[in-house]
Motif scaffolding. Structure first.
Motif, short mmCIF file in Angstrom:
data_model
loop_
_atom_site.label_atom_id
_atom_site.label_comp_id
_atom_site.label_asym_id
_atom_site.label_seq_id
_atom_site.Cartn_x
_atom_site.Cartn_y
_atom_site.Cartn_z
N SER A 195 0.83 -1.21 0.00
CA SER A 195 0.00 0.00 0.00
C SER A 195 0.86 1.26 0.00
O SER A 195 0.60 2.21 -0.74
CB SER A 195 -0.93 0.00 1.22
N GLY A 215 2.44 1.80 -3.36
CA GLY A 215 1.48 2.30 -4.34
C GLY A 215 1.30 3.80 -4.29
O GLY A 215 1.00 4.44 -5.30
N TYR A 262 -7.07 5.81 -6.88
CA TYR A 262 -6.30 4.76 -6.20
C TYR A 262 -5.91 5.17 -4.79
O TYR A 262 -5.45 4.32 -4.00
CB TYR A 262 -5.04 4.44 -7.01
N ILE A 315 -5.29 2.64 -1.42
CA ILE A 315 -3.94 2.78 -0.86
C ILE A 315 -3.99 3.12 0.62
O ILE A 315 -3.33 2.47 1.45
CB ILE A 315 -3.15 3.84 -1.65
#
Length: 484
Positions: A119, A122, A133, A137
């Motif tokens: 996470s 990302g 996103y 995340i």
């Protein structure tokens, strides 16, 4: 695991240092939200929501658009929604607590550590037009951090002695509170010229190595996790039903206090960047300055929470530890009584924070930052330590996880309050803070009940056991244990 004896002083010292550093580095970084929002706005995330001023002449259009993007209602609402949704995922501690009980902390931590690392990684690859996103995340970041946090709380509750565990848990709560400074460091390094991608990659590598190596070398296997306290002779003794603990008035009032004060704190953090922008007339230098000050002041959380631990620790002086077996209520009463003072202090300081929040004055921001740091540190330290001393140790994971789960789920109302502020009150938070002030006043019911409970239980015991000898048989106490 490199230590065979988890009761040794060397192991406990090394383990404490490790979990303290890990908590400070990883677990609560999402609460430095105001710092990362500053970066997101600079990177023009969701800026397209603010590009409505297109009909102005060429001399004024750019200035108007820059000002609007710096203080845009639609953009602020989306960022607040991301924070709220991710913060609610802190409730992942409830199912994670059950998984830790079943599979052990080591295996669970390795899996959730990978989730956290993926996470975080990302975050460095999010670009304009792909801002959606950010939701998964930050959900992964908060959920992974929550899983790691419940694991260190649960292990501390078993590994450290009764005299030390409240202090250790409170110190960890302070480290969790101060970990929000990580996103402030992101902001400072970003302003120094580094890209968010490079910052995130470096952070992910450090945090993953720390979690992975620490879990392998220091976290005990499931079969080695036993109650360390020598007074606990039978871990599966009569400790009362878990449902009696969940539906007890003491637990429900504790949940009420956590939910209301946490709602106030979430609303404060979620709307802080917007409030500073309004108070400084969107002066980005001022916004950056006060955002940095907020992050620096939050570092003080690690110095605040040991005070709570010391207050809880005072109850041990009232217990004769030389006895081979203590009846639960004899120890239960002084420990519960010792929790009244930190609860009263927490609620009173929250009331002061609510009152100061009623006034739109930039000069009050720094006092509010200080109050926020103290209140947040006290709140989570009280909650973690209180459940550890008020209820059986074997129920800690479930009770603490459920406590966080319910309070975090109800925390979604923070987004509703923020929306109400923006649309119904045109950005004026006075009435919302007034409502929160009234709700916080109701929290005083909890310490009043604890005072009444201790008094009534003590009178009942004095009448029934005039000889004041240690009792071995179970008592009417709802959280009865044979030995502790």
């Amino acid at each position: 695991m490199i230590f065979c004896d988890i009761q040794s002083k060397l192991y406990q010292c090394v383990f404490l240092i490790y979990i303290l550093l890990e908590t400070l580095l990883c677990f609560g970084i999402a609460y430095g939200w105001a710092s990362i929002v500053f970066i997101f706005k600079d990177m023009k995330f969701y800026a397209k929501l603010c590009s409505s001023v297109i009909h102005q002449d060429s001399n004024t259009r750019q200035n108007r658009m820059n000002s609007e993007r710096q203080n845009c209602v639609q953009q602020d609402i989306v960022f607040n929604l991301i924070f709220t949704v991710s913060a609610i995922c802190f409730c992942a501690q409830f199912p994670i607590g059950i998984l830790i009980d079943k599979f052990g902390a080591k295996k669970t931590r390795i899996v959730t550590g990978c989730l956290y690392a993926i996470s975080c990684l990302g975050l460095g690859f999010v670009k304009v037009d792909y801002e959606g996103y950010l939701f998964p995340i930050f959900i992964g970041i908060v959920s992974g951090g929550a899983a790691q946090l419940i694991s260190v709380y649960q292990m501390s509750n078993y590994i450290f002695s009764t005299k030390m565990k409240s202090l250790v848990i409170c110190i960890l709560a302070g480290a969790f509170d101060s970990s929000s400074v990580v996103l402030l460091l992101f902001k400072v390094v970003y302003e120094a010229g580094f890209t968010l991608k490079s910052i995130v990659i470096a952070y992910t590598a450090v945090s993953f190595i720390m979690t992975f190596i620490g879990s392998l070398l220091l976290v005990p296997d499931k079969e080695k996790v036993v109650v360390i306290n020598d007074q606990v002779k039978n871990e599966r003794g009569n400790q009362g039903s878990i449902f009696k603990s969940i539906f007890s008035l003491m637990y429900c009032l504790q949940l009420l206090v956590l939910t209301i004060i946490q709602l106030k704190l979430w609303y404060y953090v979620g709307s802080m960047h917007d409030n500073i922008s309004i108070l400084t007339l969107s002066n980005q230098k001022q916004v950056s300055k006060y955002t940095n000050l907020f992050g620096y002041i939050q570092l003080g959380g690690i110095f605040v929470t040991p005070i709570v631990g010391l207050l809880f620790q005072q109850s041990n002086k009232a217990v004769d530890e030389k006895l081979a077996c203590l009846q639960y209520s004899d120890k239960h009463i002084p420990e519960i009584r010792s929790s009244i003072r930190p609860f009263v202090v927490t609620i009173v300081l929250t009331l002061v924070l609510c009152v100061l929040s009623l006034f739109a004055d930039l000069r009050l921001e720094i006092p509010c930052y200080m109050l926020y740091t103290v209140v947040r540190g006290f709140l989570y330290a009280n909650n973690a330590a209180f459940i550890g001393i008020a209820f059986p140790a074997s129920q800690y994971g479930t009770l603490f996880g459920l406590n966080i789960f319910v309070s975090a789920a109800l925390g979604f109302f923070q987004y509703a309050l923020f929306n109400l502020t923006k649309h119904a009150f045109n950005g004026n938070s006075f009435w919302i803070n007034t409502i929160l002030l009234i709700l916080v006043i109701t929290c005083l019911i909890h310490p009043l009940y604890l005072f009444w409970y201790c008094k009534q239980t003590k009178v009942s015991l004095d009448k029934k056991y005039d000889d004041k000898k240690p009792l071995i048989e179970s008592t009417p106490d709802p959280y009865n244990e044979t030995c502790i």
